[in-house]
Design a protein around this motif. Structure first.
Motif, short mmCIF file in Angstrom:
data_model
loop_
_atom_site.label_atom_id
_atom_site.label_comp_id
_atom_site.label_asym_id
_atom_site.label_seq_id
_atom_site.Cartn_x
_atom_site.Cartn_y
_atom_site.Cartn_z
N VAL A 4 5.85 10.14 -1.87
CA VAL A 4 6.02 8.78 -2.41
C VAL A 4 5.02 7.83 -1.77
CG1 VAL A 4 7.60 6.84 -2.59
CG2 VAL A 4 8.43 9.15 -3.01
N SER A 5 4.90 7.89 -0.45
CA SER A 5 3.96 7.00 0.22
C SER A 5 2.51 7.33 -0.17
CB SER A 5 4.14 7.05 1.73
OG SER A 5 3.93 8.35 2.21
N ALA A 6 2.19 8.60 -0.33
CA ALA A 6 0.85 8.97 -0.77
C ALA A 6 0.58 8.46 -2.18
CB ALA A 6 0.67 10.48 -0.72
N GLY A 7 1.58 8.50 -3.04
CA GLY A 7 1.43 7.98 -4.40
C GLY A 7 1.19 6.48 -4.42
N VAL A 8 1.89 5.77 -3.57
CA VAL A 8 1.72 4.32 -3.49
C VAL A 8 0.33 3.98 -2.97
CG1 VAL A 8 2.50 2.24 -2.30
CG2 VAL A 8 4.17 3.81 -3.29
N VAL A 9 -0.11 4.69 -1.93
CA VAL A 9 -1.44 4.45 -1.38
C VAL A 9 -2.51 4.76 -2.43
CG1 VAL A 9 -3.10 5.28 0.33
CG2 VAL A 9 -0.76 4.76 1.00
N PHE A 10 -2.32 5.82 -3.18
CA PHE A 10 -3.28 6.17 -4.23
C PHE A 10 -3.35 5.09 -5.30
CE2 PHE A 10 -4.26 8.14 -8.34
CZ PHE A 10 -5.52 8.65 -8.04
#
Length: 40
Positions: A4-10
């Motif tokens: 989830v955090s990687a998706g937000v950063v992306f």
């Protein structure tokens, strides 16, 4: 949690890339509005 955090950063990174593309080429250089960054 990491996904989830990687998706937000992306998405934030992609949004900023889009804003930078508009500043270099103008809004006429982009075919779709900014909302397509998230929708796509």
């Amino acid at each position: 949690m990491v996904w989830v955090s990687a998706g937000v950063v992306f998405l934030v990174w992609w949004w900023r890339a889009r804003v930078n593309a508009e500043s270099f080429g103008g809004t006429a250089a982009q075919r779709r509005p900014r909302g397509w960054v998230v929708g796509g």
